[in-house]
Motif scaffolding. Sequence first.
Motif, PDB file in Angstrom:
ATOM      1  N   ARG A 127       0.806  -1.413  -0.143  1.00 41.70           N
ATOM      2  CA  ARG A 127       0.028   0.006   0.138  1.00 41.70           C
ATOM      3  C   ARG A 127       0.915   1.250  -0.029  1.00 41.70           C
ATOM      4  N   TYR A 133       1.636   4.406  -3.093  1.00 41.75           N
ATOM      5  CA  TYR A 133       1.389   5.608  -2.848  1.00 41.75           C
ATOM      6  C   TYR A 133       2.813   6.513  -3.334  1.00 41.75           C
ATOM      7  N   GLY A 182       1.091   9.897  -4.543  1.00 42.23           N
ATOM      8  CA  GLY A 182      -0.141  10.126  -3.815  1.00 42.23           C
ATOM      9  C   GLY A 182      -0.952  10.612  -5.032  1.00 42.23           C
ATOM     10  N   PRO A 215      -3.981   4.907  -5.954  1.00 43.13           N
ATOM     11  CA  PRO A 215      -3.264   4.362  -4.849  1.00 43.13           C
ATOM     12  C   PRO A 215      -4.309   3.761  -3.812  1.00 43.13           C
ATOM     13  N   LYS A 216      -5.224   4.448  -3.609  1.00 45.30           N
ATOM     14  CA  LYS A 216      -6.141   3.883  -2.502  1.00 45.30           C
ATOM     15  C   LYS A 216      -7.036   2.849  -2.792  1.00 45.30           C
TER      16      LYS A 216
END
Lengths: 497, 314
Positions: free
Chosen positions: B131, B135, B140, B236-237
């Motif tokens: 994770r 990012y 991000g 990225p999330k």
Amino acid sequence: MDEQKILVSARQIVKRYPGVLALDKVDMDFYSGEIHAICGENGAGKSTFIKILTGAIQPDSGCIEIDSVVRNGFEPHEAMNDFGISAIYQEFNLIPALSIAENLFLGNEPRKNGLIDVNKMNKMAKEILQSLEVDLDPKLPVENLAVAYQQIVEIAKATYHKAKLLIMDEPTAPLTIHEVDTLFALVKRLKAQGITIIYISHRLLEIFELSDRVTVFRDGKKIATLKTSDTSKDELIHLMVNRKLEETYPERSHFIGEKILEVLHVSTATRLKDVSFLLHKGEILGFGGLVGAGRTELARAVYGADQITAGQILINGHKVSIRHPQNAVTLKIGLVPEDRKLHGIISELSVKENISFSSFNKVSKLGLINVSLLEQAATYMIKLLRIATPNTQKKVKELSGGNQQKVIIGRWLTSDCDIILFDEPTRGIDVGAKQEIYEHINELASQGKAIILISSDMQELLGMSDRIIVMHEGVITGELTKEEATQDKVLRLASGE
Amino acid sequence: MRANKSNNIKKYAILGVLILLAGFFSIVTDSFLTASNLMNISRQVSMLGISAVGMTCVILTSGIDLSVGSVMAIVNIIGAKLMTEAGLPIFPAAVITLIVAAIVGLINGVMISYVGVPAFIVTLATMISLRGLAYVLCAGMPIWGLPDAFRTLGQGYLGPIPIPVIIMLIVFAIGWVFLNRTKTGRYIYGLGGNKEAVRLAGIRTARVGTIAYIISGFLTGLAGLIMLSRINTGQPKIGTSFEMDVITAVVLGGVSMRGGSGSILGVLVGVFITGILSNGMILLNISEYYQQIAKGLVLLFAVTLDTVANLRKN
């Protein structure tokens, strides 16, 4: 006489398991403050009897009288807390990371203001250990102790629980000779304190050294209770066996072929020290010895389940490297392990999958398992080995022990093994199925397969083997031909005499 | 006999739950039982389903793969970067992305099966690190500008059926054949029941265990590509708490957390239960917070069912 006071008596105890009458109307009396040895072959009913006394299982009928209370079996906590019956098994019930004192008082620790009073607990533990004349620091974690001292902690636990009857099941099996002396001294002190001790052992010498009386079990029956000083080793062996070997072991034609397996100077980290032997085609080579002699370790080393640290193995004269069971299977070696449920059957899978588990390639086409080939292989083995199962789809864990054993034998026949290692192949199997397993082993040998038979069942060993190698504490102590092998000779070699 | 019976109870109970849920939502909403909504549900569960086949392999070995949500994120970012910044054509970019996902599975598998670190810890560690890596790789920021043709994978149709649904069904079919008709598949079942017995039958258990994690990584990679295609940006999330949805679906489908038992068809049912549940709750305008509560309770229900069935067995 004081020692004639009866502490516990069992009356007409019967326990039945599917296919086996484990205990057949057993009557026993135990006197206060005596050391009472129980001996008998594997499957004679000793363990079942002990489990009933400790409340681990309930008898089908019969009763136990203790402290003038008559009960038809009891629960484990009743046995321990209400009747003062404690047992020390080969596997200890200790929590490794806790200290000796914490283990002793587990569940009823002395308290002060709601918190455990550690100082008091350690002091009390020290007193208990001193009463046993053992010099141990109660603050030591149990995992740091040698096996012999862990055993002493177990005994201390029993005395703390005010045990009146202490049952010891093969207590010397994991001990060295020096440790055995310490244990015997302790057992004698417990006796002097008035505790009754039931002492189960395969080692007859120990029975003569320690016990006041001895009871022999055979085939679920109590055969006799004798004063130890009035009997002899020969008489006990006779009572334990009392059966002509020829009756149970099918005769077969011997044709021993050329050598197939050579084990040369093999040692392992597990136990083996410089073990060497030869195995020929068509031969049944028996391995005798006491529990812990290293026979299972030897089979595991040959099979690649444990790593060899020195020495070498040759098959058909060629040096081979067996570092994983897969290597062994490729070299056509099969293992029928001692613990069928844990190491043998793949319990959640069906009978047919278990039979082909080590040779799926033979029943596959283009990498996919062919359902009808799988079925055929299973049907063939079920017929050949007379495996009692309603169908091939049945989960193997639902079969009886004898049939599970046959499934594993079937697995190695399916993968066409030349060498099969049998580790206690008939342990826990009822008499009828035993007979069939013997026939299958003989049949395999006469087909030219080489068989290693590890057995603690003396008659089985003597009756089945063409040659017997006896082990003691990881080394081979002797080799006997079928003609010269007797129970007595095997026992002597097994106890390292 | 008794064991079979309790297994059957479990199997039918799950199918019953599916039918009850579908019946309930059909009655209380007008829009649930329409062809378009059912297609919609199928498309929504397709990524979950594809990853669940991999997770099934892992859980059957009595393992767990917590890293799937983060694998999805890393696939999202790497796939998007390869197609935009690196300018690779769609196909090679997709293949490289899938290989990366499989390598994550390989690392998990080696650490767990060969080194012997507990699966929970290994995959928790990869979950956290990947994770973070996702990012880091995109600083991000979302990645825009994916080729239009790539949309077909997640948004296209073959006749009336969405392409992700077809992929999911193919994955389930191959999964069924793999688990039931190949030796590795059968070893996977054996491994969950009793690892040492499998090793002593002459099988390289560490290798088999590793394969299960590689499959999980690879299939999650495939699900991640579909996700990338659907949202058309690298995020990225993405996939946060995806692992929990996948595990819920697999366990609901009757795969035992102890390993060794469960069927791929049951998992398909489990996947649809989770899909119908969230779809129905959306149709009922239930807030996302309440949906979370419901999801948690469903997971608890599934595991309780498994535990009770096992208690009865013993």
